[in-house]
Design a protein around this motif. Sequence first.
Motif, PDB file in Angstrom:
ATOM      1  N   SER A 137       0.825  -1.212   0.000  1.00 13.87           N
ATOM      2  CA  SER A 137       0.000   0.000   0.000  1.00 13.87           C
ATOM      3  C   SER A 137       0.860   1.264   0.000  1.00 13.87           C
ATOM      4  CB  SER A 137      -0.920   0.012   1.227  1.00 13.87           C
ATOM      5  OG  SER A 137      -1.771  -1.109   1.255  1.00 13.87           O
ATOM      6  N   LEU A 138       2.129   1.124  -0.395  1.00 13.73           N
ATOM      7  CA  LEU A 138       3.060   2.253  -0.313  1.00 13.73           C
ATOM      8  C   LEU A 138       2.592   3.449  -1.128  1.00 13.73           C
ATOM      9  CD1 LEU A 138       5.722   3.294   0.803  1.00 13.73           C
ATOM     10  CD2 LEU A 138       6.885   2.289  -1.181  1.00 13.73           C
ATOM     11  N   ALA A 139       2.062   3.219  -2.313  1.00 13.94           N
ATOM     12  CA  ALA A 139       1.608   4.335  -3.151  1.00 13.94           C
ATOM     13  C   ALA A 139       0.494   5.118  -2.467  1.00 13.94           C
ATOM     14  CB  ALA A 139       1.142   3.815  -4.503  1.00 13.94           C
ATOM     15  N   ASP A 140      -0.438   4.401  -1.837  1.00 10.40           N
ATOM     16  CA  ASP A 140      -1.528   5.071  -1.128  1.00 10.40           C
ATOM     17  C   ASP A 140      -1.002   5.824   0.092  1.00 10.40           C
ATOM     18  OD1 ASP A 140      -3.408   4.106  -2.919  1.00 10.40           O
ATOM     19  OD2 ASP A 140      -3.809   2.305  -1.726  1.00 10.40           O
ATOM     20  N   ILE A 141      -0.015   5.243   0.779  1.00 14.76           N
ATOM     21  CA  ILE A 141       0.569   5.896   1.952  1.00 14.76           C
ATOM     22  C   ILE A 141       1.264   7.195   1.545  1.00 14.76           C
ATOM     23  CG2 ILE A 141       2.341   5.682   3.754  1.00 14.76           C
ATOM     24  CD1 ILE A 141       1.730   2.644   3.756  1.00 14.76           C
ATOM     25  N   GLU A 142       2.043   7.138   0.484  1.00 15.57           N
ATOM     26  CA  GLU A 142       2.754   8.331   0.019  1.00 15.57           C
ATOM     27  C   GLU A 142       1.785   9.397  -0.467  1.00 15.57           C
ATOM     28  OE1 GLU A 142       5.337   6.594  -2.854  1.00 15.57           O
ATOM     29  OE2 GLU A 142       6.983   6.316  -1.416  1.00 15.57           O
ATOM     30  N   SER A 143       0.697   8.975  -1.117  1.00 13.91           N
ATOM     31  CA  SER A 143      -0.309   9.936  -1.573  1.00 13.91           C
ATOM     32  C   SER A 143      -0.967  10.633  -0.388  1.00 13.91           C
ATOM     33  CB  SER A 143      -1.362   9.212  -2.416  1.00 13.91           C
ATOM     34  OG  SER A 143      -2.399  10.101  -2.801  1.00 13.91           O
ATOM     35  N   PHE A 144      -1.262   9.858   0.663  1.00 12.76           N
ATOM     36  CA  PHE A 144      -1.845  10.441   1.873  1.00 12.76           C
ATOM     37  C   PHE A 144      -0.890  11.442   2.510  1.00 12.76           C
ATOM     38  CE2 PHE A 144      -2.057  10.452   6.497  1.00 12.76           C
ATOM     39  CZ  PHE A 144      -3.365  10.835   6.714  1.00 12.76           C
ATOM     40  N   GLU A 145       0.396  11.076   2.573  1.00 15.01           N
ATOM     41  CA  GLU A 145       1.381  11.976   3.180  1.00 15.01           C
ATOM     42  C   GLU A 145       1.466  13.299   2.425  1.00 15.01           C
ATOM     43  OE1 GLU A 145       4.995   9.739   3.234  1.00 15.01           O
ATOM     44  OE2 GLU A 145       4.666   9.048   5.295  1.00 15.01           O
ATOM     45  N   ARG A 146       1.496  13.229   1.098  1.00 18.10           N
ATOM     46  CA  ARG A 146       1.580  14.457   0.308  1.00 18.10           C
ATOM     47  C   ARG A 146       0.376  15.356   0.563  1.00 18.10           C
ATOM     48  NH1 ARG A 146       3.587  10.811  -3.623  1.00 18.10           N
ATOM     49  NH2 ARG A 146       1.500  10.619  -4.538  1.00 18.10           N
ATOM     50  N   HIS A 199      -1.584  15.300   3.191  1.00 19.47           N
ATOM     51  CA  HIS A 199      -1.565  15.751   4.586  1.00 19.47           C
ATOM     52  C   HIS A 199      -0.639  16.946   4.774  1.00 19.47           C
ATOM     53  CE1 HIS A 199      -1.598  15.541   8.974  1.00 19.47           C
ATOM     54  NE2 HIS A 199      -0.264  15.573   8.944  1.00 19.47           N
ATOM     55  N   PHE A 200       0.569  16.876   4.217  1.00 22.76           N
ATOM     56  CA  PHE A 200       1.524  17.961   4.423  1.00 22.76           C
ATOM     57  C   PHE A 200       1.213  19.181   3.559  1.00 22.76           C
ATOM     58  CE2 PHE A 200       4.349  14.351   5.861  1.00 22.76           C
ATOM     59  CZ  PHE A 200       4.291  14.707   7.204  1.00 22.76           C
ATOM     60  N   THR A 201       0.448  18.965   2.498  1.00 22.04           N
ATOM     61  CA  THR A 201      -0.025  20.121   1.739  1.00 22.04           C
ATOM     62  C   THR A 201      -1.003  20.929   2.579  1.00 22.04           C
ATOM     63  OG1 THR A 201       0.274  19.025  -0.403  1.00 22.04           O
ATOM     64  CG2 THR A 201      -1.284  20.874  -0.325  1.00 22.04           C
ATOM     65  N   ARG A 202      -1.870  20.223   3.310  1.00 18.20           N
ATOM     66  CA  ARG A 202      -2.835  20.901   4.178  1.00 18.20           C
ATOM     67  C   ARG A 202      -2.186  21.438   5.451  1.00 18.20           C
ATOM     68  NH1 ARG A 202      -5.656  16.151   2.967  1.00 18.20           N
ATOM     69  NH2 ARG A 202      -5.296  15.378   5.088  1.00 18.20           N
ATOM     70  N   PRO A 250       1.504  22.109   6.218  1.00 18.27           N
ATOM     71  CA  PRO A 250       2.952  22.159   5.955  1.00 18.27           C
ATOM     72  C   PRO A 250       3.793  22.383   7.195  1.00 18.27           C
ATOM     73  CG  PRO A 250       1.839  24.164   5.242  1.00 18.27           C
ATOM     74  CD  PRO A 250       0.763  23.177   5.560  1.00 18.27           C
ATOM     75  N   TRP A 251       3.211  22.987   8.210  1.00 22.24           N
ATOM     76  CA  TRP A 251       3.927  23.252   9.433  1.00 22.24           C
ATOM     77  C   TRP A 251       4.262  21.978  10.226  1.00 22.24           C
ATOM     78  CZ3 TRP A 251       0.944  21.261  13.236  1.00 22.24           C
ATOM     79  CH2 TRP A 251      -0.438  21.158  12.992  1.00 22.24           C
ATOM     80  N   ALA A 252       3.543  20.874   9.888  1.00 21.05           N
ATOM     81  CA  ALA A 252       3.749  19.623  10.616  1.00 21.05           C
ATOM     82  C   ALA A 252       4.880  18.790  10.026  1.00 21.05           C
ATOM     83  CB  ALA A 252       2.465  18.794  10.610  1.00 21.05           C
ATOM     84  N   GLN A 253       5.391  19.177   8.881  1.00 17.11           N
ATOM     85  CA  GLN A 253       6.427  18.398   8.230  1.00 17.11           C
ATOM     86  C   GLN A 253       7.786  18.644   8.862  1.00 17.11           C
ATOM     87  OE1 GLN A 253       6.465  18.848   4.000  1.00 17.11           O
ATOM     88  NE2 GLN A 253       7.837  17.106   3.668  1.00 17.11           N
ATOM     89  N   VAL A 254       8.494  17.580   9.162  1.00 17.08           N
ATOM     90  CA  VAL A 254       9.826  17.678   9.751  1.00 17.08           C
ATOM     91  C   VAL A 254      10.834  17.815   8.622  1.00 17.08           C
ATOM     92  CG1 VAL A 254      11.576  16.547  11.139  1.00 17.08           C
ATOM     93  CG2 VAL A 254       9.152  16.329  11.754  1.00 17.08           C
ATOM     94  N   MET A 255      11.622  18.875   8.662  1.00 20.36           N
ATOM     95  CA  MET A 255      12.585  19.153   7.596  1.00 20.36           C
ATOM     96  C   MET A 255      13.913  18.454   7.925  1.00 20.36           C
ATOM     97  SD  MET A 255      10.673  20.820   5.643  1.00 20.36           S
ATOM     98  CE  MET A 255      11.841  21.354   4.403  1.00 20.36           C
TER      99      MET A 255
END
Length: 204
Positions: A183-192, A194-197, A199-204
Amino acid sequence: MKRLTTIEGSAVPLPIDNLDTDQIMPKQFLRIIDKAGLADGLLYDLRFDECAAPRADCVLNKSAYANARILLGGANFGCGSSREHAVWGLQQFGFDAVIAPSFAEIFYSNAMNNRLLLVQLERDAVHALVREATRTPGASLLIDLESQTVRSASGSTYTYPIGARHKRMVIDGMDAVDLTLASLADIESFERAHFTRHPWAQVM
């Protein structure tokens, strides 16, 4: 890994209720750092006496049941500690499936994660299979994983329940990690998304 759609072979009857993992794989066989050699420890105290001599009355020591691929167990099979060695030992001994009225929850998860099929049937159905295996040692059983059925040599057919996730794991030879990666593709799509909505939650 090759898909596993059927398991066919003889069955050995061991209808002992509450057979726990400490009995299935005694503690003295847990001192290794790999999976090798666990077949020797499988159900050791049932198979051998205090002098390490094979017990003549143990069904697992009878030549008529040599090379059995299916174990017919009792209710609450695999209860007790969570030791995964119990599953590995059963597999190394030659078992591809265990049929019983019920299984301990942790043992069930460990088995399915290692491609040991656990088939849960009504107690009366298991008793019928035990009687047939006792009456006709070497009689073959056929487990169809896709149709979720067990067919005995006498022609009796039983249907067993299994969750879609565990069914796929056993048929396709996947463990929990493999299932997640599928389910990696779905997981990565969710992450993108999520962080678009957020962005402050993303660890750089």
